[in-house]
Design a protein around this motif. Structure first.
Motif: not given
Length: 112
Positions: A14, A93, A96, A100-104, A111
């Motif tokens: 991002k 992904r 959390n 909600k989907l979150q990048r890790f 995360f």
């Protein structure tokens, strides 16, 4: 009605991420992502892949000039740097606490 095939894929990077270049002429350099071109799957990284751009003469700049600026680099050549370990890591992904989907980071599990 839009087709699912028309939707661009989610990317692992991002704007604002700190990344390391893992291949190409700028291999080993790190920088912050300034812009992501989703349709071309390329990104502009601060201080990486510098190119020379010819600037045409204008009223403000009657002489014209050669300008150094960042070129684009394919996202497959970039790896996100994990802020906890300060090392490049692959990205996944997962959900959390709020669902909600979150990048890790796959290396540390934290995360991003």
């Amino acid at each position: 009605m839009k087709n699912v095939a028309d939707k661009p894929a989610k990317l692992h990077i991002k704007k604002g991420d700190t990344v390391k270049v893992i291949s190409g002429n700028s291999k080993g350099q790190t920088g912050t992502i300034l812009r992501v071109l989703v349709d071309k799957q390329r990104a502009v990284v601060e201080g990486v892949n510098m190119i020379t751009k010819h600037v045409k003469p204008s009223a403000a700049n009657p002489q014209g000039s050669l300008e150094k600026r960042e070129g684009t680099i394919h996202i497959s050549n970039l790896m996100v740097i994990d802020s906890a370990t300060n090392e490049p890591s692959r990205i996944g992904r997962k959900l959390n606490d709020k669902g909600k989907l979150q990048r890790f980071s796959k290396k540390s599990g934290n995360f991003i």
